[in-house]
Design a protein around this motif. Structure first.
Motif, short mmCIF file in Angstrom:
data_model
loop_
_atom_site.label_atom_id
_atom_site.label_comp_id
_atom_site.label_asym_id
_atom_site.label_seq_id
_atom_site.Cartn_x
_atom_site.Cartn_y
_atom_site.Cartn_z
N ARG A 71 2.26 -3.90 -7.99
CA ARG A 71 1.66 -4.66 -6.90
C ARG A 71 0.95 -3.76 -5.90
O ARG A 71 0.11 -4.22 -5.14
CB ARG A 71 2.73 -5.43 -6.12
CG ARG A 71 3.48 -6.50 -6.86
CD ARG A 71 4.57 -7.13 -5.98
NE ARG A 71 4.11 -7.41 -4.64
CZ ARG A 71 4.43 -6.68 -3.57
NH1 ARG A 71 5.20 -5.61 -3.68
NH2 ARG A 71 3.96 -7.01 -2.39
N THR A 72 1.29 -2.48 -5.88
CA THR A 72 0.83 -1.62 -4.80
C THR A 72 -0.59 -1.12 -5.01
O THR A 72 -1.06 -0.97 -6.15
CB THR A 72 1.78 -0.42 -4.62
OG1 THR A 72 1.59 0.15 -3.33
CG2 THR A 72 1.53 0.66 -5.67
N SER A 73 -1.26 -0.87 -3.91
CA SER A 73 -2.56 -0.21 -3.91
C SER A 73 -2.36 1.22 -3.44
O SER A 73 -1.80 1.44 -2.36
CB SER A 73 -3.52 -0.94 -2.95
OG SER A 73 -4.73 -0.24 -2.80
N VAL A 118 0.85 -1.19 0.00
CA VAL A 118 0.00 0.00 0.00
C VAL A 118 0.89 1.24 0.00
O VAL A 118 1.83 1.32 0.79
CB VAL A 118 -0.93 0.05 1.24
CG1 VAL A 118 -1.80 1.30 1.21
CG2 VAL A 118 -1.79 -1.20 1.32
N CYS A 119 0.61 2.17 -0.89
CA CYS A 119 1.28 3.47 -0.89
C CYS A 119 0.26 4.55 -0.54
O CYS A 119 -0.77 4.68 -1.22
CB CYS A 119 1.90 3.78 -2.25
SG CYS A 119 3.46 2.97 -2.57
N VAL A 120 0.53 5.29 0.53
CA VAL A 120 -0.37 6.36 0.96
C VAL A 120 0.15 7.69 0.42
O VAL A 120 1.28 8.08 0.72
CB VAL A 120 -0.47 6.42 2.50
CG1 VAL A 120 -1.41 7.56 2.91
CG2 VAL A 120 -0.96 5.10 3.05
N LEU A 121 -0.65 8.36 -0.38
CA LEU A 121 -0.30 9.68 -0.90
C LEU A 121 -0.77 10.73 0.08
O LEU A 121 -1.93 11.13 0.08
CB LEU A 121 -0.95 9.90 -2.28
CG LEU A 121 -0.11 9.58 -3.52
CD1 LEU A 121 -0.96 9.72 -4.77
CD2 LEU A 121 1.10 10.48 -3.61
N ALA A 122 0.14 11.18 0.95
CA ALA A 122 -0.17 12.25 1.89
C ALA A 122 -0.07 13.60 1.17
O ALA A 122 0.56 13.72 0.13
CB ALA A 122 0.79 12.20 3.07
N ASN A 123 -0.70 14.60 1.74
CA ASN A 123 -0.74 15.95 1.14
C ASN A 123 -1.37 15.94 -0.25
O ASN A 123 -1.05 16.77 -1.10
CB ASN A 123 0.66 16.56 1.05
CG ASN A 123 1.13 17.14 2.37
OD1 ASN A 123 0.31 17.57 3.19
ND2 ASN A 123 2.43 17.13 2.60
N ALA A 124 -2.28 14.99 -0.47
CA ALA A 124 -2.93 14.89 -1.78
C ALA A 124 -3.71 16.16 -2.12
O ALA A 124 -3.81 16.55 -3.30
CB ALA A 124 -3.86 13.68 -1.79
N HIS A 125 -4.24 16.82 -1.11
CA HIS A 125 -5.03 18.02 -1.34
C HIS A 125 -4.19 19.19 -1.84
O HIS A 125 -4.71 20.17 -2.37
CB HIS A 125 -5.76 18.43 -0.05
CG HIS A 125 -4.83 18.80 1.07
ND1 HIS A 125 -4.07 17.86 1.75
CD2 HIS A 125 -4.53 20.00 1.63
CE1 HIS A 125 -3.35 18.46 2.68
NE2 HIS A 125 -3.60 19.76 2.63
N ARG A 126 -2.87 19.09 -1.69
CA ARG A 126 -1.98 20.16 -2.11
C ARG A 126 -1.39 19.93 -3.50
O ARG A 126 -0.60 20.73 -3.98
CB ARG A 126 -0.84 20.31 -1.10
CG ARG A 126 -1.29 20.71 0.30
CD ARG A 126 -0.13 20.75 1.27
NE ARG A 126 0.92 21.65 0.81
CZ ARG A 126 2.15 21.68 1.34
NH1 ARG A 126 2.46 20.84 2.31
NH2 ARG A 126 3.04 22.52 0.87
#
Length: 357
Positions: free
Chosen positions: A196-198, A171-179
């Protein structure tokens, strides 16, 4: 949980300890114990600080000493007895391990699964910054220059670490997506680096909008296969949103001096490339090719005779705005010419990589 059952462990990696906090909170629940490791005191005092806690609050805290040798090795060695103690208490049915910023998931997982049979890796989650991701993947800044090196021998750069953390993640979490104004492009880039990642985006508060632990998605063989050699066309993802992955292959060997002279041109526009190459002056050796940002490296993999493959060159490269024809042309120009192929002895060619590997 029976006495024979294995305790699932979710691993959290990422460069920013600030961005990982809300993700860490999302990974924990009432039956989870969290082990969090920070490296703020590593440059000055030579220690990694750790804390353990669960839903009831803090449980314990301490420090791991890191000398001048391999910091990652010393971290793993110190971490094993702590995890053994937590498992032995049989009070929790899930462990979350938040690694220090400069730690890669692959060596940590490999070591823990080999020495802790009572643990099974459930999910590897990586937090990336949507604002800084392209910059982190494209530069040549060393971790040591940012005070993030895991000990004096650590000469990795930020791009290399970022790429490797992404490539091993379920799993890859995209933080600061709102920016960011290019979220779809960043998601596409992450999938090119690791199909492979979600990809999960985080909200304004940094809380992920999807499952980041207890997914059961980790597959050791699949993770190792992707993190290892890239040598087939099924590694190439469809281009889109300015993200392109190119497969270059040749049955001719590379001229070592021309390859060395062309390194800057090869990595221009490439955020990540990996593969296996054949150097003319080392005809029996399989040579690892790897680049991240503006840095490229080569190393020994073994002998061609140890594989089922004939000697060849295979490189998979991913870039933003990458021109496949230009990259192909640059790499082709490094190959031996017809007249050089006819030469009776390639081993006399100058070797700019002598002493490097």
């Amino acid at each position: 949980m029976t006495a024979q059952a294995k305790t699932p462990l979710s691993l959290l990696v990422g460069l920013s300890t600030t961005l990982r906090e809300p993700v860490l909170e999302a990974m924990t629940d009432a039956t989870t114990v969290a082990v969090v490791i920070d490296q703020d005191d590593l440059p000055g005092r030579g220690v990694l600080s750790w804390r353990v806690g669960d839903a009831s609050g803090p449980i314990d805290a301490g420090e791991f000493t890191v000398g001048d040798d391999c910091g990652a090795c010393q971290l793993i060695e110190s971490l094993v007895p702590l995890l053994e103690t937590l498992v032995a208490r049989a009070h929790w049915d899930h462990i979350v391990l938040a690694a220090p910023p400069a730690m890669e998931a692959r060596p940590l997982v490999t070591a823990l699964t080999s020495v802790l049979p009572e643990i099974v890796v459930d999910t590897v989650t990586c937090v990336v910054d949507a604002v800084l991701l392209v910059e982190q993947l494209s530069g040549d800044e060393l971790l040591a220059e940012r005070g993030l090196a895991l000990g004096l021998p650590d000469r990795r750069n930020v791009a290399e670490l970022t790429a490797r953390q992404i490539e091993y993640a379920d799993v890859c979490v995209l933080a600061n997506a709102h920016r960011s104004t290019a979220i779809e492009r960043l998601e596409h880039l992450l999938v090119h680096l690791n199909p492979r990642t979600s990809v999960v985006t985080a909200d304004v508060a940094g809380v992920p909008n999807g499952l980041v632990a207890r997914t059961g998605r980790f597959d050791f063989d699949a993770a190792e296969a992707w993190a290892g050699e890239l040598a087939s066309s099924d590694r190439v993802q469809p281009s889109g949103d300015g993200v392109t992955t190119v497969l270059w292959r040749s049955t001719r060997p590379l001229h070592p001096a021309r390859l060395n002279d062309a390194l800057e041109d090869i990595v221009d526009g490439v955020v990540r490339s990996r593969g296996v190459v054949w150097l003319a002056n080392r005809p029996t050796q399989r040579v690892r090719w790897e680049s991240a940002g503006y840095s490229a490296s080569l190393g020994m993999l073994g002998e061609w005779s140890e594989t089922e493959h004939l000697a060849e060159c295979t490189v998979v490269a991913t870039g933003m705005g990458l021109d496949p024809a230009r990259l192909q042309s640059v790499l082709d120009a490094c190959l031996l010419t017809e007249s050089e192929l006819a030469s009776p002895d390639w081993t006399n060619l100058d070797d700019p990589f002598a002493g490097v590997f």
